[in-house]
Design a protein around this motif. Sequence first.
Motif, PDB file in Angstrom:
ATOM      1  N   GLU A   1       0.819  -1.209   0.000  1.00  0.00           N
ATOM      2  CA  GLU A   1       0.000   0.000   0.000  1.00  0.00           C
ATOM      3  C   GLU A   1       0.852   1.257   0.000  1.00  0.00           C
ATOM      4  N   GLU A   2       1.911   1.260   0.809  1.00  0.00           N
ATOM      5  CA  GLU A   2       2.809   2.412   0.840  1.00  0.00           C
ATOM      6  C   GLU A   2       3.522   2.566  -0.504  1.00  0.00           C
ATOM      7  N   PHE A   3       3.977   1.465  -1.070  1.00  0.00           N
ATOM      8  CA  PHE A   3       4.647   1.490  -2.372  1.00  0.00           C
ATOM      9  C   PHE A   3       3.684   2.015  -3.436  1.00  0.00           C
ATOM     10  N   ALA A   4       2.441   1.565  -3.394  1.00  0.00           N
ATOM     11  CA  ALA A   4       1.430   1.969  -4.383  1.00  0.00           C
ATOM     12  C   ALA A   4       1.038   3.438  -4.256  1.00  0.00           C
ATOM     13  N   ALA A   5       1.310   4.050  -3.120  1.00  0.00           N
ATOM     14  CA  ALA A   5       0.988   5.457  -2.914  1.00  0.00           C
ATOM     15  C   ALA A   5       2.066   6.390  -3.465  1.00  0.00           C
ATOM     16  N   GLY A   6       3.172   5.834  -3.896  1.00  0.00           N
ATOM     17  CA  GLY A   6       4.275   6.637  -4.402  1.00  0.00           C
ATOM     18  C   GLY A   6       4.042   7.144  -5.813  1.00  0.00           C
ATOM     19  N   PRO A   7       4.841   8.132  -6.221  1.00  0.00           N
ATOM     20  CA  PRO A   7       4.673   8.729  -7.546  1.00  0.00           C
ATOM     21  C   PRO A   7       4.950   7.759  -8.691  1.00  0.00           C
ATOM     22  N   MET A   8       5.795   6.767  -8.455  1.00  0.00           N
ATOM     23  CA  MET A   8       6.100   5.804  -9.500  1.00  0.00           C
ATOM     24  C   MET A   8       4.889   4.925  -9.822  1.00  0.00           C
ATOM     25  N   ALA A   9       4.051   4.678  -8.830  1.00  0.00           N
ATOM     26  CA  ALA A   9       2.908   3.791  -9.020  1.00  0.00           C
ATOM     27  C   ALA A   9       1.936   4.321 -10.075  1.00  0.00           C
ATOM     28  N   LYS A  10       1.692   5.602 -10.066  1.00  0.00           N
ATOM     29  CA  LYS A  10       0.780   6.189 -11.055  1.00  0.00           C
ATOM     30  C   LYS A  10       1.346   6.010 -12.463  1.00  0.00           C
ATOM     31  N   GLN A  11       2.630   6.255 -12.611  1.00  0.00           N
ATOM     32  CA  GLN A  11       3.276   6.094 -13.917  1.00  0.00           C
ATOM     33  C   GLN A  11       3.228   4.641 -14.377  1.00  0.00           C
ATOM     34  N   LEU A  12       3.482   3.718 -13.460  1.00  0.00           N
ATOM     35  CA  LEU A  12       3.421   2.300 -13.810  1.00  0.00           C
ATOM     36  C   LEU A  12       2.031   1.917 -14.290  1.00  0.00           C
ATOM     37  N   THR A  13       1.020   2.371 -13.574  1.00  0.00           N
ATOM     38  CA  THR A  13      -0.359   2.043 -13.926  1.00  0.00           C
ATOM     39  C   THR A  13      -0.715   2.610 -15.291  1.00  0.00           C
ATOM     40  N   GLU A  14      -0.312   3.850 -15.548  1.00  0.00           N
ATOM     41  CA  GLU A  14      -0.609   4.484 -16.832  1.00  0.00           C
ATOM     42  C   GLU A  14       0.096   3.779 -17.990  1.00  0.00           C
ATOM     43  N   LYS A  15       1.339   3.369 -17.779  1.00  0.00           N
ATOM     44  CA  LYS A  15       2.126   2.781 -18.857  1.00  0.00           C
ATOM     45  C   LYS A  15       1.870   1.291 -19.049  1.00  0.00           C
ATOM     46  N   ARG A  16       1.634   0.571 -17.947  1.00  0.00           N
ATOM     47  CA  ARG A  16       1.604  -0.894 -18.044  1.00  0.00           C
ATOM     48  C   ARG A  16       0.304  -1.541 -17.563  1.00  0.00           C
ATOM     49  N   GLY A  17      -0.644  -0.762 -17.109  1.00  0.00           N
ATOM     50  CA  GLY A  17      -1.916  -1.344 -16.713  1.00  0.00           C
ATOM     51  C   GLY A  17      -2.113  -1.414 -15.209  1.00  0.00           C
ATOM     52  N   ALA A  18      -3.326  -1.770 -14.823  1.00  0.00           N
ATOM     53  CA  ALA A  18      -3.750  -1.745 -13.431  1.00  0.00           C
ATOM     54  C   ALA A  18      -2.944  -2.668 -12.518  1.00  0.00           C
ATOM     55  N   ASP A  19      -2.464  -3.793 -13.018  1.00  0.00           N
ATOM     56  CA  ASP A  19      -1.750  -4.737 -12.164  1.00  0.00           C
ATOM     57  C   ASP A  19      -0.228  -4.544 -12.161  1.00  0.00           C
ATOM     58  N   ALA A  20       0.247  -3.499 -12.803  1.00  0.00           N
ATOM     59  CA  ALA A  20       1.693  -3.268 -12.913  1.00  0.00           C
ATOM     60  C   ALA A  20       2.349  -3.043 -11.556  1.00  0.00           C
ATOM     61  N   VAL A  21       1.699  -2.319 -10.671  1.00  0.00           N
ATOM     62  CA  VAL A  21       2.279  -2.050  -9.353  1.00  0.00           C
ATOM     63  C   VAL A  21       2.452  -3.360  -8.587  1.00  0.00           C
ATOM     64  N   ASP A  22       1.433  -4.220  -8.653  1.00  0.00           N
ATOM     65  CA  ASP A  22       1.535  -5.519  -7.979  1.00  0.00           C
ATOM     66  C   ASP A  22       2.693  -6.350  -8.528  1.00  0.00           C
ATOM     67  N   LYS A  23       2.864  -6.326  -9.852  1.00  0.00           N
ATOM     68  CA  LYS A  23       3.934  -7.105 -10.476  1.00  0.00           C
ATOM     69  C   LYS A  23       5.305  -6.583 -10.084  1.00  0.00           C
ATOM     70  N   VAL A  24       5.485  -5.266 -10.118  1.00  0.00           N
ATOM     71  CA  VAL A  24       6.775  -4.688  -9.754  1.00  0.00           C
ATOM     72  C   VAL A  24       7.070  -4.939  -8.275  1.00  0.00           C
ATOM     73  N   PHE A  25       6.065  -4.775  -7.435  1.00  0.00           N
ATOM     74  CA  PHE A  25       6.244  -5.030  -6.005  1.00  0.00           C
ATOM     75  C   PHE A  25       6.685  -6.481  -5.790  1.00  0.00           C
ATOM     76  N   ALA A  26       6.010  -7.409  -6.444  1.00  0.00           N
ATOM     77  CA  ALA A  26       6.333  -8.827  -6.293  1.00  0.00           C
ATOM     78  C   ALA A  26       7.754  -9.137  -6.772  1.00  0.00           C
ATOM     79  N   MET A  27       8.175  -8.503  -7.861  1.00  0.00           N
ATOM     80  CA  MET A  27       9.536  -8.722  -8.356  1.00  0.00           C
ATOM     81  C   MET A  27      10.578  -8.184  -7.381  1.00  0.00           C
TER      82      MET A  27
END
Length: 114
Positions: free
Chosen positions: A55-81
Amino acid sequence: MKKILIATVVAAGLSVGLSHADDAKKGKGKADPAKRAEMMLKKLDTDESGTLSKEEFAAGPMAKQLTEKRGADAVDKVFAMRDANKDGELDKEELSKPVKRKGKGVKKGDKTAE
């Protein structure tokens, strides 16, 4: 003629070096990964645990960019990696390491690359 050529090369080299130094001072250069991780923790670790939850990671500025560029599940994928030990938290070490991507060459806008 050789002196002019040498002087030109030296001047060009100094110019490029100074330009890169100025860019680094202005924040345009890539930050040290450990310092970048510290900054992320300082800004995003709202519960001051020393780690970032999803949740904290998803609140960061990078999360919005990831979602816009790679889709709704991008934050979850990057977090998991990044979550190497799979504890559901990102610590300084995990945030400092580069993200390893699966497959060859990730194309911009490719939502399945990660």
